[in-house]
Design a protein around this motif. Structure first.
Motif, mmCIF file in Angstrom:
data_model
loop_
_atom_site.group_PDB
_atom_site.id
_atom_site.type_symbol
_atom_site.label_atom_id
_atom_site.label_comp_id
_atom_site.label_asym_id
_atom_site.label_seq_id
_atom_site.Cartn_x
_atom_site.Cartn_y
_atom_site.Cartn_z
ATOM 1 N N LYS A 1 118.796 -64.389 41.826
ATOM 2 C CA LYS A 1 119.982 -64.838 42.407
ATOM 3 C C LYS A 1 120.358 -64.538 43.546
ATOM 4 C CE LYS A 1 123.162 -62.043 39.446
ATOM 5 N NZ LYS A 1 122.132 -61.542 38.589
ATOM 6 N N SER B 1 123.917 -58.878 46.278
ATOM 7 C CA SER B 1 124.280 -58.061 47.452
ATOM 8 C C SER B 1 123.210 -57.773 48.501
ATOM 9 C CB SER B 1 124.758 -56.904 46.972
ATOM 10 O OG SER B 1 123.777 -55.997 46.461
ATOM 11 N N VAL C 1 121.317 -50.835 54.283
ATOM 12 C CA VAL C 1 121.955 -51.107 55.553
ATOM 13 C C VAL C 1 121.893 -50.055 56.811
ATOM 14 C CG1 VAL C 1 123.874 -52.032 56.788
ATOM 15 C CG2 VAL C 1 123.260 -53.039 54.649
ATOM 16 N N VAL D 1 118.408 -48.951 57.600
ATOM 17 C CA VAL D 1 117.646 -49.802 58.428
ATOM 18 C C VAL D 1 118.237 -49.757 60.052
ATOM 19 C CG1 VAL D 1 116.938 -52.429 58.791
ATOM 20 C CG2 VAL D 1 116.953 -51.285 56.664
ATOM 21 N N LYS E 1 114.033 -58.340 43.240
ATOM 22 C CA LYS E 1 113.983 -59.458 42.197
ATOM 23 C C LYS E 1 115.388 -60.060 41.643
ATOM 24 C CE LYS E 1 110.384 -60.705 40.909
ATOM 25 N NZ LYS E 1 109.001 -60.754 40.385
ATOM 26 N N LYS E 2 116.203 -59.165 41.580
ATOM 27 C CA LYS E 2 117.743 -59.765 41.133
ATOM 28 C C LYS E 2 118.301 -59.968 42.269
ATOM 29 C CE LYS E 2 118.186 -56.300 37.322
ATOM 30 N NZ LYS E 2 118.933 -55.203 37.227
ATOM 31 N N GLY E 3 117.878 -59.844 43.459
ATOM 32 C CA GLY E 3 118.519 -60.138 44.726
ATOM 33 C C GLY E 3 119.525 -59.121 45.191
ATOM 34 N N GLU E 4 119.518 -57.898 44.548
ATOM 35 C CA GLU E 4 120.329 -56.806 44.756
ATOM 36 C C GLU E 4 119.808 -55.543 45.560
ATOM 37 O OE1 GLU E 4 123.601 -56.878 43.791
ATOM 38 O OE2 GLU E 4 123.398 -58.581 42.726
ATOM 39 N N MET E 5 118.716 -55.948 46.264
ATOM 40 C CA MET E 5 118.277 -55.277 47.376
ATOM 41 C C MET E 5 117.515 -55.727 48.425
ATOM 42 S SD MET E 5 115.689 -51.807 46.737
ATOM 43 C CE MET E 5 116.927 -50.444 46.579
ATOM 44 N N LEU E 6 117.702 -55.362 49.659
ATOM 45 C CA LEU E 6 116.762 -55.934 50.591
ATOM 46 C C LEU E 6 115.382 -55.771 50.423
ATOM 47 C CD1 LEU E 6 118.453 -53.951 53.661
ATOM 48 C CD2 LEU E 6 118.530 -56.268 53.457
ATOM 49 N N ASP F 1 112.319 -58.851 54.312
ATOM 50 C CA ASP F 1 113.750 -58.751 54.975
ATOM 51 C C ASP F 1 113.804 -57.734 56.032
ATOM 52 O OD1 ASP F 1 114.958 -60.590 53.346
ATOM 53 O OD2 ASP F 1 116.021 -59.259 52.093
ATOM 54 N N ASP G 1 111.280 -58.275 58.841
ATOM 55 C CA ASP G 1 111.992 -59.250 59.709
ATOM 56 C C ASP G 1 112.989 -58.820 60.540
ATOM 57 O OD1 ASP G 1 112.785 -62.266 60.440
ATOM 58 O OD2 ASP G 1 114.243 -62.122 58.895
ATOM 59 N N ILE G 2 113.987 -58.132 60.052
ATOM 60 C CA ILE G 2 115.186 -57.563 60.650
ATOM 61 C C ILE G 2 114.681 -56.769 61.703
ATOM 62 C CG2 ILE G 2 117.115 -56.107 60.660
ATOM 63 C CD1 ILE G 2 117.605 -57.193 57.870
#
Ligand SMILES: Nc1ncnc2c1ncn2[C@@H]1O[C@H](COP(=O)(O)OP(=O)(O)O)[C@@H](O)[C@H]1O
Ligand SMILES: [Mg+2]
Lengths: 156, 265
Positions: free
Chosen positions: A13, A16, B147, B150, B181-186, B190, B193-194
Motif C-alpha cells: 500500500k 510514507s 530523505v 539521500v 514492501k509495506k511502502g514505508e521505506m524508499l 526509488d 532513480d532519484i
C-alpha cells in the motif's frame, strides 16, 4: 479492516515511502539549481510582472515550473496563455449554464470534459510536466463541447 | 599494474562509511587482493576499532605526512590477512594537518605494491572530504533509504562530479525489505532513480553488524550475515566481476504473518 487484510496478505500500500520520494524530488530540484523554493516563487512573480507589462495574459493559468530529468538537465518551463482564450471560454461557459447542457446535470458526463481537456493539454505540451493543477483548473467546464470549440477558435 | 584508489564517502555521518570500508577491505583481501585501508577521519578515529586493530597502533596518518614515521612501519597488518593493512587516523589532531596533496603523495607511494587503496572519508564536505576525494580513482557513495541521507548523497554526487571524480557508484545501506514492501521505506529503485547513479551494492539492515563492531570482527567474516554477503558482493563487483544482486526478500508466508498479527494483538 482493509489494513488488517493487507497485513495478512502482504499487499503493498502507499505509505510514507512514497511521501519520502516526493519530498526528495522537491528538495533536490531546488538543491541542484541552488535556488530555494521561496526565492523561486519570488522569481516567478517577477517574471510575470514583466510579461504583463507587455501582454494581456491569463494570470490564473500561468505556469512556470522547474523540470528536471536528472542533475545535469534542468530547465524552466513556462506556459503563459493569453487572456483571449480565457474570455472565449468564459463566454461559452455562461452560455452552457444558461442553456442547461446535459453535462451539467448527469454526473456520468461530468467527468468527460475534464478528461477531454487533459488530453488536449497533454497534446500541446507533448505529454510531460502536467500534474494535478491542470485538472483542478478545468473542473468547472460543464459543456463537453465547449473546450474543444474554444480550442478550434484559437487555432483559426 | 598500479593499484586503484577507492574513496568511500557519503556527506551525512552515521550511514555506514566506516562499516563499508572495513568490510570491503576484508572481502578484497579474502579474494587475494593486496589492500590498504586508510582512515581519513582525523580526530574521530574509528576504522581501527571496527577492524579490531586498535591495540596495534603506533603511528598514524599525520605522523606519516609530517615525516615522523616511515610509511611501511606505520601500516598495521591485519591479524587474519597478511595482505591487508590499515593506516589509522590521528586521534588528537585536526583535519587541517593533512592536505589533499599529502593524500595524493601517500597513495601514489602505495599504488605500486597494492591492488586497492580504500579511503574512509569523514562526514561533511570540508577539508577531510577533500582529502579523501583528491587521490580517488573511483568514489563509492554510501547512503541510507532516508530523505536526509539521500539528499546529502546528492550533494556529494554534485561535488564529486565537479571535481571530475564522477560518476560515483552507490552503496545503499541499511535497507529493510519488509518496510519497503509495506511502502514505508524508499526502495532501492526509488533511490537509484532519484540520484541517477548506478548502484554497486544493496546492504540490508542486519543486527550482526552491531555484534561485529562490538567484537572488532567485520560482518563479512560471518557467513550467516546477509549484510556480510552483500558487502562481499560489492568487493567482487569492485574487482570487475559481474555479480547478480542477491534477493533480500525473505517474505514471510501467510501463516507467519498470521502468527505475527496474533502476537501483535
Ligand atoms: N547494514 C547495517 N545494519 C545495521 N547496522 C548498521 C549497518 N551499517 C551500519 N550500521 C551501524 O550504523 C552505525 C554507523 O555506521 P558507521 O559505519 O560508523 O557510519 P559512518 O562511518 O558513515 O559514520 C554503526 O553503529 C553501525 O554499526
Ligand atoms: Mg566513519
Amino acid at each position: 479492516m482493509t489494513s488488517l487484510l493487507n497485513r495478512l496478505f502482504g499487499r503493498a500500500k502507499k505509505g510514507s515511502g512514497a511521501t519520502a520520494k516526493n519530498r526528495l524530488h522537491f528538495v533536490l530540484q531546488h538543491d541542484r539549481i541552488n535556488l530555494p523554493p521561496q526565492r523561486m516563487e519570488e522569481m516567478k512573480r517577477e517574471i510575470l510582472a514583466v510579461i504583463v507589462k507587455y501582454l494581456v495574459v491569463d494570470e490564473d493559468r500561468v505556469e512556470i515550473a522547474l523540470e528536471q530529468r536528472d542533475r545535469a538537465h534542468s530547465k524552466l518551463v513556462a506556459e503563459i496563455p493569453f487572456a483571449k482564450e480565457k474570455q472565449i471560454q468564459m463566454e461559452l461557459r455562461t452560455e452552457a449554464t444558461a442553456g442547461e447542457s446535459p453535462g451539467a446535470k448527469s454526473n456520468g458526463a461530468g467527468t468527460a470534459p475534464i478528461a477531454a481537456e487533459e488530453e488536449d493539454r497533454s497534446e500541446k505540451t507533448s505529454g510531460d510536466s502536467k500534474d494535478g493543477a491542470t485538472v483542478a483548473e478545468v473542473d468547472d467546464a460543464t459543456a463537453p463541447g465547449a473546450d474543444a470549440e474554444a480550442k478550434d477558435k484559437d487555432k483559426k | 599494474m598500479a593499484g586503484k584508489v577507492v574513496t568511500i564517502s557519503s556527506g551525512k555521518g552515521g550511514v555506514g562509511k566506516t562499516t563499508a570500508t572495513a568490510n570491503l577491505g576484508i572481502s578484497l583481501a579474502s579474494l587475494g587482493r593486496k589492500v590498504v585501508v586508510i582512515d581519513a577521519d582525523i580526530g574521530l578515529r574509528n576504522l581501527d576499532v571496527i577492524m579490531g586493530l586498535e591495540n596495534r597502533i603506533v603511528y598514524d596518518l599525520v605522523d606519516i605526512v609530517e615525516g615522523r614515521s616511515k610509511l611501511r612501519q606505520s601500516m598495521i597488518k591485519h591479524k587474519k590477512f597478511e595482505n591487508l593493512y590499515l593506516i589509522p587516523a590521528a586521534q588528537t589532531r585536526d583535519k587541517m594537518s593533512v592536505s589533499p596533496a599529502d593524500m595524493v603523495k601517500l597513495t601514489d607511494e602505495l599504488r605500486d605494491a597494492h591492488d586497492f587503496i580504500l579511503i574512509d572519508s569523514p562526514a561533511g564536505i570540508e577539508r577531510g572530504f577533500r582529502n579523501a576525494l583528491e587521490p580517488a580513482d573511483e568514489v563509492l557513495i554510501v547512503t541510507n533509504p532516508e530523505v536526509s541521507a539521500v539528499r546529502d548523497a546528492d550533494r556529494i554526487t554534485g561535488l564529486i562530479e565537479a571535481a571530475e571524480k564522477g560518476p560515483g557508484r552507490l552503496i545503499l545501506n541499511r535497507l529493510k525489505p519488509d518496510l519497503v514492501k509495506k511502502g514505508e521505506m524508499l526502495s532501492s529503485d526509488d533511490v537509484i532513480d532519484i540520484l541517477g547513479l548506478s548502484i554497486i551494492g544493496i546492504i540490508p539492515e542486519d543486527e550482526l553488524v552491531l555484534s561485529a563492531s562490538n567484537s572488532g570482527v567485520p560482518v563479512t567474516l560471518n557467513t550467516d550475515s546477509k549484510a556480510g554477503m552483500a558487502f562481499n558482493n560489492v568487493a567482487r563487483r569492485l574487482t570487475g566481476e559481474d555479480v547478480p544482486f542477491m534477493n533480500l526478500d525473505d517474505e514471510p508466508g501467510f501463516f507467519r504473518r498470521l502468527a505475527r498479527l496474533i502476537e501483535a494483538w
